[in-house]
Design a protein around this motif. Structure first.
Motif, short mmCIF file in Angstrom:
data_model
loop_
_atom_site.label_atom_id
_atom_site.label_comp_id
_atom_site.label_asym_id
_atom_site.label_seq_id
_atom_site.Cartn_x
_atom_site.Cartn_y
_atom_site.Cartn_z
N THR A 61 32.18 30.29 30.28
CA THR A 61 33.61 30.41 30.55
C THR A 61 34.41 29.33 29.84
O THR A 61 35.42 29.61 29.18
CB THR A 61 33.88 30.35 32.06
N GLY A 96 29.41 39.50 32.95
CA GLY A 96 29.91 38.94 34.19
C GLY A 96 28.88 38.96 35.29
O GLY A 96 27.70 38.63 35.08
N ALA A 144 44.37 35.68 31.82
CA ALA A 144 43.18 35.57 32.67
C ALA A 144 43.39 36.40 33.93
O ALA A 144 44.41 36.28 34.60
CB ALA A 144 42.91 34.11 33.04
N TYR A 167 37.33 28.21 34.66
CA TYR A 167 38.56 28.50 33.94
C TYR A 167 39.61 27.42 34.19
O TYR A 167 40.21 26.88 33.25
CB TYR A 167 39.10 29.87 34.38
N TYR A 185 34.31 38.62 29.05
CA TYR A 185 33.91 38.64 30.46
C TYR A 185 32.69 37.73 30.62
O TYR A 185 31.55 38.18 30.50
CB TYR A 185 33.61 40.06 30.88
N ARG A 187 38.18 37.70 31.85
CA ARG A 187 37.98 38.19 33.22
C ARG A 187 37.11 37.18 33.97
O ARG A 187 36.01 36.84 33.52
CB ARG A 187 37.29 39.56 33.15
N THR A 188 37.61 36.69 35.10
CA THR A 188 36.84 35.70 35.86
C THR A 188 36.43 36.25 37.22
O THR A 188 37.00 37.23 37.71
CB THR A 188 37.63 34.40 36.06
N THR A 189 35.45 35.58 37.82
CA THR A 189 34.83 36.05 39.05
C THR A 189 35.15 35.10 40.21
O THR A 189 35.20 33.88 40.03
CB THR A 189 33.30 36.14 38.85
N THR A 215 43.46 31.47 41.23
CA THR A 215 43.06 31.58 39.82
C THR A 215 42.55 30.26 39.28
O THR A 215 41.93 30.22 38.23
CB THR A 215 44.23 32.05 38.95
N THR A 256 33.23 31.29 37.96
CA THR A 256 33.86 31.24 36.63
C THR A 256 35.36 30.99 36.73
O THR A 256 35.95 30.44 35.80
CB THR A 256 33.58 32.53 35.84
N ARG A 257 35.99 31.35 37.86
CA ARG A 257 37.42 31.03 38.01
C ARG A 257 37.61 29.51 38.12
O ARG A 257 38.60 28.96 37.65
CB ARG A 257 38.02 31.74 39.22
N SER A 268 41.62 37.10 37.50
CA SER A 268 40.59 36.66 38.43
C SER A 268 40.37 37.72 39.51
O SER A 268 41.05 38.73 39.57
CB SER A 268 40.99 35.33 39.07
#
Length: 608
Positions: free
Chosen positions: A441, A496, A400, A309, A434, A458-460, A334, A305-306, A402
């Protein structure tokens, strides 16, 4: 104004500060009195501002970083004809726009101040906007107190401004020697301040802050200095002009004990009016728009997901010329760097200075830009007060975080954001999102551009399965029911990375004859209470699972949905309750008991 008139104006500002605090029965008149001569000269001879048109693009920007000196600011507004005398005396009263510390309830106030150490960092953001985004000739003036010069955020700002050669920025240091409880660290050692500020590439001017001619010359020097920001370091006296309080301890944050006597000692009431210099006639910069073409991901594939983003951010920057991005020297992680590659003129590297990064974004949004701010979720904790004050400023930011949760794996706990959801949910008016997959995303990144207040995404770090098609829609405040039936006996609520674990757990439960509903609560604030209540009514049992500490995150968001007096389901909350170490992402989720096996086990126990 000539120097005689300026001296009278300075006395008028002192008198009005004393009157305002006396009428309120509280406030900081002595802190206002020390800077009165400085601000009199600035208002009358150097500020360019239209109080009738606070939105004028050519207006200078004046920030009172020492926000407790608000009686002085309001006295300035009165002298400029913006605030009538009656309103001045409503200071700190219920319903008054003249609050104890300035906020944008007043149209001439860009940002809220009062939490010390924030005005100069925000001023840097405004000055950067003037130089690199607006490309307009306005100047930024920031009044600081000497006590707040102990804050590290101030020195982050000094370094950023020096590095970027912001010659449109002037810091006015009111060195009155006394803090709240006694003398400041360097007292009246102006050279100590000057050496430190010069080390960051600033031009400095040391001056007697009550010598009108010298102050006037200092401001002129600041305006004519090129390629360097200027700091006017002014020796002043707290409570200037009233013998009972001048340079005396014990009077901070209190009305003067004898306001009538003090006003008489200051020469009595005055009603001088200042014709502030008009700003130049300039126009807002062009911010072109185009059709938004978001990246698309195929269902069944995998993507972080980052990564989504970063790609969505670059696409958004192509569609909207008002979007800017700030990153804390982790753009390669990020993925904000993808925006930098496509739109370098609207990308700002703030280095490892998270407070300055958020503050600069607050300054830029005050000029109508739409900032996206990114760093590791764990490091946003350093900037929490800046985010809190951004909310008080009625600012609009997209933030954001990460590398969230234990799922980052081997880097260990110092890099794991495990408090971020609680931190951002606690901010007034915030939105907290999330996403669990790439298509979700990209849609949420775009939605944040028009979201009021502080929006958090919030990214993974690792890749997760793509479970939604690119045409799916994800309204803020919504959720997605990924698995359900009329026979469901338990609801699994996740967001998430734990969405995928919940889906796997539902498969295991089905093998045991326990049908389970799965809810992807991608919007934690606002949360989809209708779906959560319906699930609780249908199944009677709810398991929440989150890659976050149990306090303040998804579990609390779900529990709050049942806190209206209605029926409460049987509820089990899975979260990271131990101190993680270093191991693989899969081992981390298992050790924290938030993986599919742990979810299935908790659900079995609950329905039993």
């Amino acid at each position: 104004m000539d120097h005689r008139q300026l001296r009278e104006l300075g006395q008028q500002l002192r008198v009005d500060a004393v009157r305002a605090a006396d009428a309120a029965g509280s406030g900081h008149p002595t802190s206002s009195m020390s800077a009165a001569d400085l601000m009199a000269v600035l208002l009358a001879n150097h500020l360019h501002y239209s109080f009738d048109r606070p939105e004028h693009p050519g207006n200078d920007h004046l920030i009172f970083s020492k926000g407790h000196a608000s009686p002085l600011l309001y006295a300035l507004f009165k002298a400029a004809g913006a605030v009538p005398d009656g309103e001045l005396l409503s200071f700190r009263k219920l319903g008054s726009r003249l609050e104890g510390h300035p906020t944008p309830r007043l149209p001439w106030v860009d940002v809220a101040t009062g939490s010390l150490g924030q005005g100069l960092p925000v001023g840097v953001g405004l000055a950067l906007a003037g130089k690199r985004l607006d490309r307009l000739p306005y100047r930024v003036w920031v009044l600081l107190g000497d006590s707040e010069l102990a804050e590290g955020s101030v020195w982050e700002a000094f370094e950023q401004a020096g590095h970027d050669r912001l010659d449109n920025l002037t810091a006015v240091l009111d060195i009155n020697r006394l803090g709240q409880r006694g003398p400041t660290r360097h007292e009246w050692d102006l050279d100590a301040y000057s050496r430190r500020v010069q080390a960051f590439g600033w031009h400095t001017v040391e001056v007697d802050g009550h010598d009108i001619a010298a102050v006037d010359q200092a401001f002129a020097e600041a305006r004519s200095t090129a390629l360097r920001p200027t700091a006017i370091i002014a020796r002043t006296k707290k409570g200037r002009g009233v013998a009972a309080v001048e340079d005396r301890e014990g009077f901070h944050g209190k009305p003067l004990p004898d306001a009538a006597g003090a006003i008489e000692e200051l020469g009595g009431l005055r009603d001088l009016h200042v014709e502030v210099h008009a700003p130049p006639e300039v126009h807002e910069p062009e911010r072109p728009t185009a059709a938004l073409r978001l990246p698309r991901y195929d269902v069944g594939g995998k993507a972080a997901t980052r990564d989504a983003y970063g790609r969505a951010l670059a696409a958004l920057g192509t569609a909207r010329g008002d979007v800017v991005v700030l990153d804390g020297e982790v753009g390669d992680s990020t993925r904000a760097q993808l925006f930098a590659e496509d739109h370098p003129d609207r990308y700002f590297e703030c280095y490892i200075a998270e407070q300055q990064m958020v503050a600069a974004a607050v300054g830029m949004q005050a000029r109508g830009w739409v900032p996206y701010v990114a760093t590791f979720a764990a490091f946003l904790t350093r900037a929490h007060d800046f985010l809190r004050m951004a909310s008080v400023s009625r600012a609009r930011l997209a933030v954001a975080g990460s590398h969230a949760g234990v799922s980052i794996g081997e880097d260990g706990p110092s890099q794991m954001g495990l408090e971020d959801l609680a931190m951002l949910r606690s901010i007034h008016g915030s939105t907290v999102l999330y996403p669990c997959d790439a298509n979700q995303t990209v849609h949420l990144v775009a939605a944040l551009a028009d979201c009021p207040g502080i929006g958090y995404l919030r990214t993974t770090r690792g890749k997760t399965p793509v479970i939604y098609g690119p045409a799916e829609r994800f309204p803020i405040g919504g959720s997605k029911v990924l698995r359900s039936s009329d026979e469901d006996r338990v609801t699994l609520v996740a967001a998430g990375v734990t969405v995928h674990e919940a889906l796997a757990a539902a498969g295991r439960l089905a093998e045991d004859g326990i049908p389970a509903r799965v809810v992807d609560l991608y919007s934690l604030k606002p949360a989809d209470t209708a779906t959560l209540r319906a699930a609780a009514e249908d199944t009677g049992c709810v398991v929440t699972v989150e890659d976050h500490h149990p306090e303040g995150g998804l579990g609390d968001a779900v529990a709050e949905a049942y806190a209206d007096g209605g029926p409460v389901p049987r509820l089990t909350r899975l979260a990271v309750r131990t101190q993680p170490g270093s191991s693989t992402p899969e081992q981390q989720l298992h050790a924290a008991e938030i993986d599919a096996a742990a979810i299935a086990s908790a659900a079995r126990e609950l329905v039993a």
